[in-house]
Design a protein around this motif. Structure first.
Motif, PDB file in Angstrom:
ATOM      1  N   ASP A  88       0.730  -1.320  -0.106  1.00 56.52           N
ATOM      2  CA  ASP A  88      -0.104   0.010   0.050  1.00 56.52           C
ATOM      3  C   ASP A  88       0.831   1.246   0.032  1.00 56.52           C
ATOM      4  O   ASP A  88       0.198   2.399  -0.161  1.00 56.52           O
ATOM      5  N   GLU A  89       2.208   1.142   0.260  1.00 52.52           N
ATOM      6  CA  GLU A  89       2.954   2.117   0.133  1.00 52.52           C
ATOM      7  C   GLU A  89       3.063   2.844  -1.358  1.00 52.52           C
ATOM      8  O   GLU A  89       3.003   1.896  -2.460  1.00 52.52           O
ATOM      9  N   PRO A  90       3.398   3.933  -1.578  1.00 52.01           N
ATOM     10  CA  PRO A  90       3.660   4.482  -2.922  1.00 52.01           C
ATOM     11  C   PRO A  90       4.816   3.725  -3.733  1.00 52.01           C
ATOM     12  O   PRO A  90       5.824   3.452  -3.282  1.00 52.01           O
ATOM     13  N   GLN A  91       4.440   3.305  -5.163  1.00 50.39           N
ATOM     14  CA  GLN A  91       5.357   2.492  -5.833  1.00 50.39           C
ATOM     15  C   GLN A  91       5.912   3.579  -7.070  1.00 50.39           C
ATOM     16  O   GLN A  91       5.554   3.986  -7.641  1.00 50.39           O
ATOM     17  N   ALA A  92       7.394   3.320  -7.092  1.00 47.21           N
ATOM     18  CA  ALA A  92       8.267   3.996  -7.870  1.00 47.21           C
ATOM     19  C   ALA A  92       7.990   3.231  -9.276  1.00 47.21           C
ATOM     20  O   ALA A  92       8.223   2.122  -9.321  1.00 47.21           O
ATOM     21  N   GLU A  93       8.039   4.218 -10.267  1.00 42.13           N
ATOM     22  CA  GLU A  93       7.951   3.569 -11.542  1.00 42.13           C
ATOM     23  C   GLU A  93       9.610   3.101 -11.979  1.00 42.13           C
ATOM     24  O   GLU A  93       9.794   2.140 -12.252  1.00 42.13           O
TER      25      GLU A  93
END
Length: 363
Positions: A88-93
């Motif tokens: 659920d944490e922001p995922q980097a491209e």
């Protein structure tokens, strides 16, 4: 633990480091020695109690606690729940962990998780190269530099890879706990005329493979020609250990070490493909250079850890002859790809071609 009698003790048993350990085992005598760790263990009683109390509080909650990922997820070992906790944490491209040898946590604490958001001036040259290739989706290849690196190694050439096994309690006389024992090698070689040949060794008899391994390696290596490996410290260390165990073979074995050239630093300095994701493992570089060659397409054995597991199964007395033959073929196929991968890297970096490939008989 607080109620445990003061006279209680805690002990750790570990293998004795003696050459005759296996003989002791056969004689039914102790192969480990006992060390009393009572003082060290019970000195941490209150600390352990606090862990238990904290765990009990979590268990009693009706809602799953919020947990954030961080450096604790890899200390002292990588946590198996990392993917779950980070879902659920922001995922980097383009995650910053693709940048090699980066202090990842320092940037995460600043809210930076994508490598394109890190200022270029904060990165070393290799990290800058990875960042640039990733963002621009381009390949870096210093062809001239690679050719120069390899120009001093004329034919004949050899490409060598080992597979090893290690035991906490040695099963062979003359070996020590956790010693890396080579049981397999693959060797591709270019003849002086440029023909590509291949030879190999694999011993799944269950006997100590060290002596026959060393003898056949010496036989295959001839007297001249550079020996390419990928991450030289591993193969050179194993060869040095074999030389120490078998003094009569030491001159020939150590002469091989003198001929070793490591392809890894050449790859690291001269080549990078975005698909490598910051790694120069041969299993990352090979698909970029030769997309038709894939470790994940192999049956049964696809990496060194799987090779160890396969070897242990092969030497198990309960393994059927049919299954043993299957494992043998899988191990041979895997190790052949390791050395052929180096051949393909050498071809790509040097710009030279081969006349074909021939597999020698396995002993």
């Amino acid at each position: 633990m607080a109620n445990m009698p003061k006279s209680s003790t805690a002990r750790l048993e570990h293998p004795k480091t003696c050459q005759a350990l296996f003989q002791l085992f056969l004689q039914g005598r102790a192969v480990t020695k006992e060390v009393d760790l009572g003082v060290e263990t019970f000195a941490r009683g209150e600390e352990v109690k606090s862990w238990i109390q904290a765990a009990q509080i979590v268990i009693q909650q009706q809602v799953e606690p919020i947990a954030t990922t961080g450096p604790h997820c890899d200390q002292p070992y990588s946590c198996g729940f990392y993917d779950y906790c980070s879902k659920d944490e922001p995922q980097a491209e383009m995650p910053i962990y693709w940048l090699p040898r980066l202090n990842r946590q320092a940037w995460i604490e600043q809210g930076i998780i994508d490598l394109k958001d890190i200022p270029v001036e904060e990165l070393n040259p290799v990290q800058q190269r990875v960042r640039d290739c990733t963002i621009r989706d381009k390949v870096f290849f210093d062809r001239k530099g690679a050719v120069e690196d390899l120009a001093h190694a004329p034919l004949p050439l050899y490409f060598l890879d080992f597979e090893t096994i290690q035991f906490a309690v040695p099963i062979w006389v003359g070996t020590r706990p956790y010693q890396q024992i080579p049981f397999q090698f693959s060797l591709h070689r270019f003849t002086p005329k440029g023909e590509l040949l291949q030879d190999e060794f694999l011993d799944i008899s269950g006997n100590d493979p060290s002596r026959p391994f060393a003898e056949y390696l010496v036989k295959c290596m001839r007297k001249r020609g550079a020996v390419f490996v990928y991450s030289a410290a591993f193969e050179k260390s194993r060869i040095s250990e074999l030389a120490e165990r078998f003094p009569d073979l030491a001159p020939s074995l150590l002469a091989i070490n003198e001929r070793v050239i490591d392809l890894l630093p050449i790859a690291r300095n001269r080549y990078y493909h975005p698909s490598q994701h910051g790694s120069w493992s041969i299993k990352k570089v090979l698909p970029a250079v030769a997309p038709e060659l894939r470790y994940d397409a192999l049956e049964g054995v696809q990496d060194g850890g799987m090779a160890m597991d396969a070897y242990l199964e092969a030497i198990d007395a309960d393994t059927s002859a049919e299954r043993k033959a299957q494992i043998q073929q899988q191990l041979l196929t895997y190790c052949r790809l390791d050395t052929y991968a180096m051949v393909r890297l050498w071809q790509a970096f040097s710009g030279q071609k081969t006349k074909g490939s021939k597999h020698a008989k396995t002993i």
